[in-house]
Design a protein around this motif. Structure first.
Motif, PDB file in Angstrom:
ATOM      1  N   GLN A  29       0.772  -0.979  -0.071  1.00  0.00           N
ATOM      2  CA  GLN A  29      -0.171  -0.074   0.069  1.00  0.00           C
ATOM      3  C   GLN A  29       0.955   1.084  -0.209  1.00  0.00           C
ATOM      4  N   GLY A  30       0.577   2.318  -0.883  1.00  0.00           N
ATOM      5  CA  GLY A  30       1.029   3.390  -0.632  1.00  0.00           C
ATOM      6  C   GLY A  30       2.552   3.485  -1.619  1.00  0.00           C
ATOM      7  N   THR A  31       2.728   2.313  -2.455  1.00  0.00           N
ATOM      8  CA  THR A  31       3.992   2.196  -3.302  1.00  0.00           C
ATOM      9  C   THR A  31       3.614   1.828  -4.620  1.00  0.00           C
ATOM     10  N   ALA A  32       4.444   2.001  -5.642  1.00  0.00           N
ATOM     11  CA  ALA A  32       4.378   1.675  -7.031  1.00  0.00           C
ATOM     12  C   ALA A  32       4.940   0.762  -7.423  1.00  0.00           C
ATOM     13  N   ARG A  33       6.225   0.189  -6.706  1.00  0.00           N
ATOM     14  CA  ARG A  33       6.933  -1.187  -7.209  1.00  0.00           C
ATOM     15  C   ARG A  33       6.467  -2.430  -6.653  1.00  0.00           C
ATOM     16  N   PHE A  34       6.703  -3.212  -7.647  1.00  0.00           N
ATOM     17  CA  PHE A  34       6.381  -4.823  -7.200  1.00  0.00           C
ATOM     18  C   PHE A  34       7.604  -5.541  -6.751  1.00  0.00           C
ATOM     19  N   MET A  35       7.476  -6.248  -5.706  1.00  0.00           N
ATOM     20  CA  MET A  35       8.398  -6.941  -5.175  1.00  0.00           C
ATOM     21  C   MET A  35       8.383  -8.336  -4.670  1.00  0.00           C
ATOM     22  N   LEU A  36       9.112  -9.317  -4.375  1.00  0.00           N
ATOM     23  CA  LEU A  36       8.931 -10.631  -3.720  1.00  0.00           C
ATOM     24  C   LEU A  36       8.065 -10.387  -2.386  1.00  0.00           C
ATOM     25  N   VAL A  37       7.466 -11.313  -2.294  1.00  0.00           N
ATOM     26  CA  VAL A  37       6.755 -11.652  -1.004  1.00  0.00           C
ATOM     27  C   VAL A  37       7.925 -11.568   0.483  1.00  0.00           C
ATOM     28  N   GLY A  38       7.810 -10.663   1.301  1.00  0.00           N
ATOM     29  CA  GLY A  38       8.780 -10.961   2.344  1.00  0.00           C
ATOM     30  C   GLY A  38       8.682  -9.695   3.155  1.00  0.00           C
ATOM     31  N   GLY A  39       9.620  -9.668   4.044  1.00  0.00           N
ATOM     32  CA  GLY A  39       9.930  -8.287   4.931  1.00  0.00           C
ATOM     33  C   GLY A  39      10.967  -8.440   5.980  1.00  0.00           C
ATOM     34  N   LYS A  40      10.744  -7.574   6.937  1.00  0.00           N
ATOM     35  CA  LYS A  40      12.164  -7.473   7.809  1.00  0.00           C
ATOM     36  C   LYS A  40      11.761  -8.511   8.747  1.00  0.00           C
ATOM     37  N   LEU A  41      13.027  -9.268   9.348  1.00  0.00           N
ATOM     38  CA  LEU A  41      13.100 -10.165  10.395  1.00  0.00           C
ATOM     39  C   LEU A  41      12.591  -9.675  11.765  1.00  0.00           C
ATOM     40  N   GLU A  42      12.005 -10.401  12.435  1.00  0.00           N
ATOM     41  CA  GLU A  42      11.720  -9.944  13.842  1.00  0.00           C
ATOM     42  C   GLU A  42      13.034 -10.478  14.738  1.00  0.00           C
ATOM     43  N   PRO A  43      13.207  -9.957  16.004  1.00  0.00           N
ATOM     44  CA  PRO A  43      14.304 -10.365  16.617  1.00  0.00           C
ATOM     45  C   PRO A  43      14.212 -11.683  16.823  1.00  0.00           C
ATOM     46  N   GLY A  44      15.473 -12.214  16.992  1.00  0.00           N
ATOM     47  CA  GLY A  44      15.591 -13.611  16.920  1.00  0.00           C
ATOM     48  C   GLY A  44      15.083 -14.521  15.998  1.00  0.00           C
ATOM     49  N   GLU A  45      14.596 -14.083  14.908  1.00  0.00           N
ATOM     50  CA  GLU A  45      13.987 -15.018  13.919  1.00  0.00           C
ATOM     51  C   GLU A  45      15.031 -15.239  12.854  1.00  0.00           C
ATOM     52  N   SER A  46      14.958 -16.347  12.369  1.00  0.00           N
ATOM     53  CA  SER A  46      15.815 -16.760  11.062  1.00  0.00           C
ATOM     54  C   SER A  46      15.413 -16.114   9.815  1.00  0.00           C
ATOM     55  N   ALA A  47      16.059 -16.079   8.806  1.00  0.00           N
ATOM     56  CA  ALA A  47      15.559 -15.283   7.269  1.00  0.00           C
ATOM     57  C   ALA A  47      14.643 -16.430   6.812  1.00  0.00           C
ATOM     58  N   ARG A  48      14.976 -17.652   7.152  1.00  0.00           N
ATOM     59  CA  ARG A  48      13.685 -18.709   6.637  1.00  0.00           C
ATOM     60  C   ARG A  48      12.573 -18.580   7.467  1.00  0.00           C
ATOM     61  N   ASP A  49      12.540 -18.500   8.691  1.00  0.00           N
ATOM     62  CA  ASP A  49      11.363 -18.356   9.522  1.00  0.00           C
ATOM     63  C   ASP A  49      10.660 -17.202   9.189  1.00  0.00           C
ATOM     64  N   ALA A  50      11.282 -16.049   8.974  1.00  0.00           N
ATOM     65  CA  ALA A  50      10.541 -14.749   8.532  1.00  0.00           C
ATOM     66  C   ALA A  50       9.983 -15.122   7.059  1.00  0.00           C
ATOM     67  N   ALA A  51      10.877 -15.569   6.305  1.00  0.00           N
ATOM     68  CA  ALA A  51      10.241 -15.547   4.841  1.00  0.00           C
ATOM     69  C   ALA A  51       8.783 -16.462   4.954  1.00  0.00           C
ATOM     70  N   ILE A  52       8.649 -17.530   5.641  1.00  0.00           N
ATOM     71  CA  ILE A  52       7.649 -18.189   5.694  1.00  0.00           C
ATOM     72  C   ILE A  52       6.687 -17.506   6.606  1.00  0.00           C
TER      73      ILE A  52
END
Length: 143
Positions: A29-52
């Protein structure tokens, strides 16, 4: 006040879901560019777990067959003068994606997006070339 020595870095995890020669992309929302699904990691979270987690939150899909595609660095799509470091996973999911949370739109973007000018830099310059390479490689060379 002097400028920082380097651009601030944003660290994220993302998922490439590929079907029928296209990859699932989202526009927040509020942006113009398309990107992959995903986002920032929460504290202590692995990249894999964040992606899921992000995939379930943003498009309502549960992932399976999650494997590392690569780690990429590029300009951030929506934060001027920021760098993006993204750990990208290749995964599979059943069902159809539905925009949720901060997602305004979902789109299956062709792996060869000729004529599209609304892609995030990381997707356009790093992930799509890698996905095209994998799609044309003999099966033994795919991850």
């Amino acid at each position: 006040m002097s400028a920082p020595a380097s651009n601030p870095t944003i660290v994220v995890a993302a998922v490439a879901l590929v079907r029928d020669g296209a990859v699932l992309t989202v526009r927040k929302q509020g942006t113009a560019r398309f990107m992959l699904v995903g986002g920032k990691l929460e504290p202590g979270e692995s990249a894999r777990d964040a992606a899921i987690r992000e995939t379930l939150e943003e498009v309502g899909l549960r992932l399976r067959e999650v494997q590392l595609l690569g780690e990429y660095e590029s300009a951030a799509a929506n934060e001027p003068d920021h760098r993006l470091v993204s750990t990208v996973f290749l995964a599979e999911a059943d069902g159809e994606p539905t925009a949720a949370a901060e997602i305004a739109e979902v789109r299956w973007t062709p792996l060869d997006p000729a004529g599209l000018d609304d892609l995030a830099p990381m997707l356009e310059h790093n992930v799509l070339p890698e996905l095209r390479r994998l799609a044309s490689a003999p099966p033994a060379q795919q991850p």
